[in-house]
Scaffold this active site. Structure first.
Site, PDB file in Angstrom:
ATOM      1  N   ASP A 106       0.859  -1.190   0.000  1.00 52.50           N
ATOM      2  CA  ASP A 106       0.000   0.000   0.000  1.00 52.50           C
ATOM      3  C   ASP A 106       0.899   1.246   0.000  1.00 52.50           C
ATOM      4  O   ASP A 106       1.850   1.300  -0.779  1.00 52.50           O
ATOM      5  CB  ASP A 106      -0.938  -0.099   1.222  1.00 52.50           C
ATOM      6  CG  ASP A 106      -1.986   1.002   1.303  1.00 52.50           C
ATOM      7  OD1 ASP A 106      -2.881   1.020   0.439  1.00 52.50           O
ATOM      8  OD2 ASP A 106      -1.919   1.824   2.222  1.00 52.50           O
ATOM      9  N   TYR A 233      -2.539  10.393   2.826  1.00 55.74           N
ATOM     10  CA  TYR A 233      -3.667  11.050   2.163  1.00 55.74           C
ATOM     11  C   TYR A 233      -3.529  12.556   2.027  1.00 55.74           C
ATOM     12  O   TYR A 233      -4.419  13.210   1.544  1.00 55.74           O
ATOM     13  CB  TYR A 233      -4.968  10.708   2.902  1.00 55.74           C
ATOM     14  CG  TYR A 233      -5.194   9.219   2.937  1.00 55.74           C
ATOM     15  CD1 TYR A 233      -5.363   8.508   1.753  1.00 55.74           C
ATOM     16  CD2 TYR A 233      -5.173   8.505   4.132  1.00 55.74           C
ATOM     17  CE1 TYR A 233      -5.532   7.135   1.762  1.00 55.74           C
ATOM     18  CE2 TYR A 233      -5.345   7.132   4.144  1.00 55.74           C
ATOM     19  CZ  TYR A 233      -5.522   6.450   2.957  1.00 55.74           C
ATOM     20  OH  TYR A 233      -5.678   5.098   2.961  1.00 55.74           O
ATOM     21  N   HIS A 294      -6.800  -6.575  -1.630  1.00 62.17           N
ATOM     22  CA  HIS A 294      -5.813  -5.563  -1.255  1.00 62.17           C
ATOM     23  C   HIS A 294      -4.870  -6.063  -0.152  1.00 62.17           C
ATOM     24  O   HIS A 294      -3.781  -5.549   0.003  1.00 62.17           O
ATOM     25  CB  HIS A 294      -6.561  -4.309  -0.783  1.00 62.17           C
ATOM     26  CG  HIS A 294      -5.691  -3.110  -0.621  1.00 62.17           C
ATOM     27  ND1 HIS A 294      -4.946  -2.588  -1.656  1.00 62.17           N
ATOM     28  CD2 HIS A 294      -5.437  -2.305   0.459  1.00 62.17           C
ATOM     29  CE1 HIS A 294      -4.283  -1.516  -1.220  1.00 62.17           C
ATOM     30  NE2 HIS A 294      -4.549  -1.329   0.053  1.00 62.17           N
TER      31      HIS A 294
END
Length: 316
Positions: A106, A233, A294
């Site tokens: 990730d 983010y 994922h």
């Protein structure tokens, strides 16, 4: 069989913060360092750490600064990917480790990418999961996806904190694990927050136990989500202060992708994986796991461990 109880936990002072690391395996062996994503933590690598240590390697997984049991940075809103790269470098120096295999998942793959570009001489090989090696420019996913796209929402200052703040840490992790293990990109409706997409009655993925959830819940209960939401983010480019002229990586590399990973549906991702990736990472082997989501390393540990051990054996 090596067990979780054999994991050694310690704190290492780096760049003015105490980083928590878990490690297993003998001190003089080749070292494998694991870099987690979100909402992951050192514990996400439990199966791989035990497998590589049994095969004779030394496995180290850290909680990034501000995550889990690691120290909180004084100004989370100013944190950059480069800070995390510098933490890894300082950690290797503090532990007197000259060269490592890096495994990232990730956004940990993005940190790994930046690390290997800046400090390639410290890296024997790289493995990425879920997200491939990324060149150092900010992806433009958000422009092509609706307003309710989870990254767009979590980039709004304070929005994720308000959304998560209604729930305990364990429930937040539970909801994100459920969302991120689906094959669709998490997108909320206009009048709903990301946490509201998951119904309380929705079961956890079958490979993720209540015990796992409790472990994650306790770690995020400790750190909260403030720093955790800033790092992957925030709107900043991957390349804040790094001066990289050549974005190619020449070390051996492996990319493990789950074919049901929602990330593959991000605009441009499949084109990049089938096109530009190989020119940036010429020594790349790619493996697709047809049932993989994922979280391949937790969902399909036996398959992933076999691929990891084969790669390490070939390149040690």
């Amino acid at each position: 069989m090596r067990k979780m109880e054999e994991m050694e936990h310690k704190y290492v002072e780096v760049n003015g913060l105490k980083l928590h690391i878990a490690e297993i395996g003998s001190g003089n062996s080749p070292v494998v360092v694991f870099l987690h994503g979100f909402p992951e933590i050192w514990y996400s690598w439990r199966y791989q750490m035990i497998a590589v240590s049994k095969a004779g390697y030394r496995a180290i997984a850290l909680d990034f600064r501000g995550y889990g049991l690691s120290g909180q940075p004084p100004q989370p809103e100013k944190i950059t990917f480069l800070d995390l790269v510098n933490d890894i470098l300082a950690l290797l120096d503090a532990l007197n480790i000259s060269k490592v295999f890096l495994i990232g998942k990730d956004f940990g793959s993005a940190i790994l990418s930046l690390f290997v570009l800046l400090h390639g001489e410290r890296v024997s090989g790289i493995i990425t999961m879920g997200v491939p090696f990324l060149p150092p420019q900010a992806p433009k996913y958000t422009e092509k996806l609706p307003e309710g796209f989870y990254i767009s929402r979590w980039r709004e200052p304070g929005r994720a904190e308000a959304d998560f703040g209604r729930l305990d840490a364990k429930t937040v992790v539970r909801n994100i694990y459920i969302l991120f293990s689906r094959s669709e990109i998490p997108i909320a409706n206009e009048n709903q927050e990301i946490m509201d997409i998951v119904q309380p009655s929705t079961p956890l993925p079958p490979w993720f136990t209540e015990e796992d959830l409790s472990a994650y819940g306790a770690l995020y209960e400790n750190s909260g989500f403030k720093t955790a939401m800033q790092v992957p983010y925030s709107n900043r480019s991957l390349l804040e202060q790094a001066n990289i002229t050549d974005p190619r990586v020449h070390v051996p590399a492996l990319f493990i992708a789950g074919e049901k990973d929602y990330f593959l549906k991000f605009p441009g991702v499949e084109d990049y994986i089938s096109g530009g990736l190989k020119s940036l990472v010429p020594n790349l082997q790619m493996v697709n796991l047809p049932e993989g989501t994922h979280f391949v390393q937790e969902q399909l540990p036996d398959e992933v461990n076999r691929l990891v051990l084969d790669f390490l054996a070939r390149n040690s």
